[in-house]
Scaffold this motif. Structure first.
Motif, PDB file in Angstrom:
ATOM      1  N   LEU A 120       0.840  -1.203   0.000  1.00 57.11           N
ATOM      2  CA  LEU A 120       0.000   0.000   0.000  1.00 57.11           C
ATOM      3  C   LEU A 120       0.868   1.244   0.000  1.00 57.11           C
ATOM      4  O   LEU A 120       1.824   1.348   0.772  1.00 57.11           O
ATOM      5  CB  LEU A 120      -0.922   0.025   1.216  1.00 57.11           C
ATOM      6  CG  LEU A 120      -1.897   1.204   1.228  1.00 57.11           C
ATOM      7  CD1 LEU A 120      -3.005   1.001   0.202  1.00 57.11           C
ATOM      8  CD2 LEU A 120      -2.475   1.426   2.626  1.00 57.11           C
ATOM      9  N   SER A 121       0.508   2.196  -0.838  1.00 52.14           N
ATOM     10  CA  SER A 121       1.265   3.440  -0.948  1.00 52.14           C
ATOM     11  C   SER A 121       1.003   4.373   0.222  1.00 52.14           C
ATOM     12  O   SER A 121      -0.123   4.479   0.723  1.00 52.14           O
ATOM     13  CB  SER A 121       0.876   4.147  -2.250  1.00 52.14           C
ATOM     14  OG  SER A 121       1.441   5.444  -2.309  1.00 52.14           O
ATOM     15  N   THR A 122       2.048   5.089   0.641  1.00 51.46           N
ATOM     16  CA  THR A 122       1.872   6.191   1.579  1.00 51.46           C
ATOM     17  C   THR A 122       0.830   7.171   1.052  1.00 51.46           C
ATOM     18  O   THR A 122       0.054   7.748   1.815  1.00 51.46           O
ATOM     19  CB  THR A 122       3.207   6.935   1.783  1.00 51.46           C
ATOM     20  OG1 THR A 122       4.091   6.118   2.558  1.00 51.46           O
ATOM     21  CG2 THR A 122       3.014   8.255   2.525  1.00 51.46           C
ATOM     22  N   GLN A 123       0.808   7.355  -0.275  1.00 55.32           N
ATOM     23  CA  GLN A 123      -0.103   8.309  -0.896  1.00 55.32           C
ATOM     24  C   GLN A 123      -1.406   7.644  -1.340  1.00 55.32           C
ATOM     25  O   GLN A 123      -2.060   8.114  -2.273  1.00 55.32           O
ATOM     26  CB  GLN A 123       0.589   8.982  -2.082  1.00 55.32           C
ATOM     27  CG  GLN A 123       1.762   9.835  -1.654  1.00 55.32           C
ATOM     28  CD  GLN A 123       2.465  10.486  -2.829  1.00 55.32           C
ATOM     29  OE1 GLN A 123       2.697   9.867  -3.860  1.00 55.32           O
ATOM     30  NE2 GLN A 123       2.820  11.751  -2.666  1.00 55.32           N
ATOM     31  N   ALA A 124      -1.800   6.593  -0.648  1.00 57.32           N
ATOM     32  CA  ALA A 124      -3.101   5.980  -0.912  1.00 57.32           C
ATOM     33  C   ALA A 124      -4.214   6.979  -0.630  1.00 57.32           C
ATOM     34  O   ALA A 124      -4.089   7.863   0.230  1.00 57.32           O
ATOM     35  CB  ALA A 124      -3.282   4.735  -0.045  1.00 57.32           C
ATOM     36  N   SER A 125      -5.318   6.810  -1.354  1.00 60.80           N
ATOM     37  CA  SER A 125      -6.476   7.673  -1.140  1.00 60.80           C
ATOM     38  C   SER A 125      -7.496   7.027  -0.207  1.00 60.80           C
ATOM     39  O   SER A 125      -8.646   7.476  -0.129  1.00 60.80           O
ATOM     40  CB  SER A 125      -7.122   8.013  -2.494  1.00 60.80           C
ATOM     41  OG  SER A 125      -7.282   6.858  -3.302  1.00 60.80           O
ATOM     42  N   THR A 126      -7.069   5.982   0.506  1.00 63.00           N
ATOM     43  CA  THR A 126      -7.901   5.252   1.474  1.00 63.00           C
ATOM     44  C   THR A 126      -7.087   5.065   2.746  1.00 63.00           C
ATOM     45  O   THR A 126      -5.890   4.779   2.670  1.00 63.00           O
ATOM     46  CB  THR A 126      -8.307   3.879   0.914  1.00 63.00           C
ATOM     47  OG1 THR A 126      -8.956   4.057  -0.347  1.00 63.00           O
ATOM     48  CG2 THR A 126      -9.229   3.136   1.860  1.00 63.00           C
ATOM     49  N   PRO A 127      -7.669   5.196   3.920  1.00 61.72           N
ATOM     50  CA  PRO A 127      -6.913   4.985   5.161  1.00 61.72           C
ATOM     51  C   PRO A 127      -6.266   3.610   5.198  1.00 61.72           C
ATOM     52  O   PRO A 127      -6.870   2.605   4.815  1.00 61.72           O
ATOM     53  CB  PRO A 127      -7.972   5.149   6.251  1.00 61.72           C
ATOM     54  CG  PRO A 127      -9.006   6.039   5.641  1.00 61.72           C
ATOM     55  CD  PRO A 127      -9.062   5.644   4.191  1.00 61.72           C
ATOM     56  N   LEU A 128      -5.042   3.560   5.656  1.00 63.04           N
ATOM     57  CA  LEU A 128      -4.285   2.309   5.662  1.00 63.04           C
ATOM     58  C   LEU A 128      -4.963   1.247   6.522  1.00 63.04           C
ATOM     59  O   LEU A 128      -4.872   0.045   6.222  1.00 63.04           O
ATOM     60  CB  LEU A 128      -2.850   2.557   6.103  1.00 63.04           C
ATOM     61  CG  LEU A 128      -2.559   3.041   7.540  1.00 63.04           C
ATOM     62  CD1 LEU A 128      -2.362   1.885   8.510  1.00 63.04           C
ATOM     63  CD2 LEU A 128      -1.328   3.945   7.562  1.00 63.04           C
TER      64      LEU A 128
END
Length: 383
Positions: A120-128
């Motif tokens: 998962l990217s740090t810059q995901a658009s969904t909470p980790l």
């Protein structure tokens, strides 16, 4: 595990005749606007490295072998102490809600269902935490890793790492090849912008770095931004502040690989950021063999960049990789068919990998060695 507060996924069908990853790309172009297409498909500058990532795999020729015992073969492998059903993981990709309303939820669902690892990217658009909840709910899930950009605020970075640990992530993948953005001409021509409602939600609350007005003769890059970029000392700091294994993503030079191995990092990802940072950097297929020679099996290697066929996956393993990361093709599947599209991309790659193994006489991935390969340009065997 009960999934709480996670929205249901949209249902899509894969169009008849979708037979290859290139078909998913064509379908995605029909669904993405020019803004999103420029962001996801573009590379740096003249996109020489972006194209080279793809063509480099084509210069390697697989040598068929015949009459070998293949019954009972499989694609299983081990990585960081885990058994994987196959060596294919989803690479970290930012802002997936830009491709589809289900965003990272869809990718997590598909990867877990197909036994693929997820980064998962740090810059995901969904909470980790939400992505982890979706992914870990499937008992057949593969490894779950969190890709990390070190932030200028160490306290914020530490809290982000602690969130990942608490949510169930098994490793940190530190991206080290992007102290600054590449010159992404395609994005600039498209006037790329994030639409309202899409952001790097896991970085919410991060204050901007302190700054002062530029003085005459100063550079915004060298005299401001690069004062906050990580060094080898920061890698050691990260190792000291987490209980998770730390991988480095973005290694292309053998000397950097040797230094990383000396620091005891868990693994390396041979990557040029999908051709999005330094244009004319080496294609990852070319760099992989040099990195493998430099580390001599001291730590696992993964590779990304330009992988579009199961034959490419087999070539990567023959060059010394333990696994591969898939980026843009998964986004193409996501863009036009949500979770089903991502799952179909992963299934196609695994099926093609099995076919390639059978036709080269490999019952297991351990049999994928440099002896399988021939360089198209030189004709030499055993790259």
């Amino acid at each position: 595990m009960t999934i709480k507060n996670v929205p249901p996924l949209q249902r899509h069908a894969i169009p008849p005749g979708t037979a290859a990853l290139a078909d998913h790309e064509a379908l995605a172009r029909q669904h993405l606007n020019d803004n999103a297409w420029a962001y996801f498909s573009g590379g740096a500058a003249d996109e020489i490295t972006l194209r080279a990532n793809r063509t480099a795999w084509d210069t390697l020729v697989l040598q068929p072998r015949i009459l070998r015992p293949l019954a009972g073969g499989h694609t299983r492998t081990t990585l960081l102490g885990r058994t994987l059903e196959h060596p294919i993981l989803l690479a970290p990709m930012a802002f997936q809600h830009l491709a589809h309303p289900d965003g990272e939820h869809a990718s997590a669902f598909a990867a877990a269902a197909l036994g693929a690892g997820l980064v998962l990217s740090t810059q995901a658009s969904t909470p980790l935490e939400d992505v982890a909840q979706r992914f870990l709910a499937d008992p057949a899930h593969g490894p779950l890793w969190f890709q990390l950009y070190l932030q200028h605020d160490r306290g914020f970075t530490r809290e982000l790492v602690q969130r990942a640990e608490a949510a169930g992530y098994e490793a940190l993948v530190l991206t080290v090849d992007a102290p600054t953005h590449g010159a992404r001409d395609r994005e600039r021509r498209a006037l790329f912008h994030l639409p309202a409602g899409i952001s790097a939600v896991n970085l919410a609350g991060l204050a901007p770095p302190p700054s002062a007005p530029l003085q005459p003769g100063e550079s915004a890059l060298f005299d401001r931004l690069l004062h906050h970029t990580p060094t080898w000392d920061d890698v050691q700091w990260l190792q000291s502040t987490t209980r998770l294994p730390v991988l480095l993503k973005g290694v292309l030079h053998p000397d950097d690989a040797r230094q990383a191995a000396a620091l005891g990092v868990a693994a390396l990802v041979v990557s040029n950021h999908g051709g999005r940072t330094l244009d004319t950097a080496p294609a990852t297929a070319h760099a992989l063999a040099h990195i493998a020679d430099a580390v001599q099996g001291a730590l696992p290697l993964l590779v990304d960049g330009g992988i579009r066929r199961g034959t490419d996956v087999l070539k990567a393993l023959a060059l010394g990789a333990s696994a591969v990361l898939i980026g843009r093709p998964a986004l193409w599947g996501l863009a036009h068919a949500g979770a089903m599209g991502v799952a179909h991309v992963l299934r196609l790659l695994r099926d093609e990998l099995e076919i390639a193994m059978a036709l080269t006489g490999c019952a297991t991935l351990a049999q994928a060695t440099p002896a399988l390969l021939q360089n198209h340009a030189t004709g030499r065997m055993g790259i």
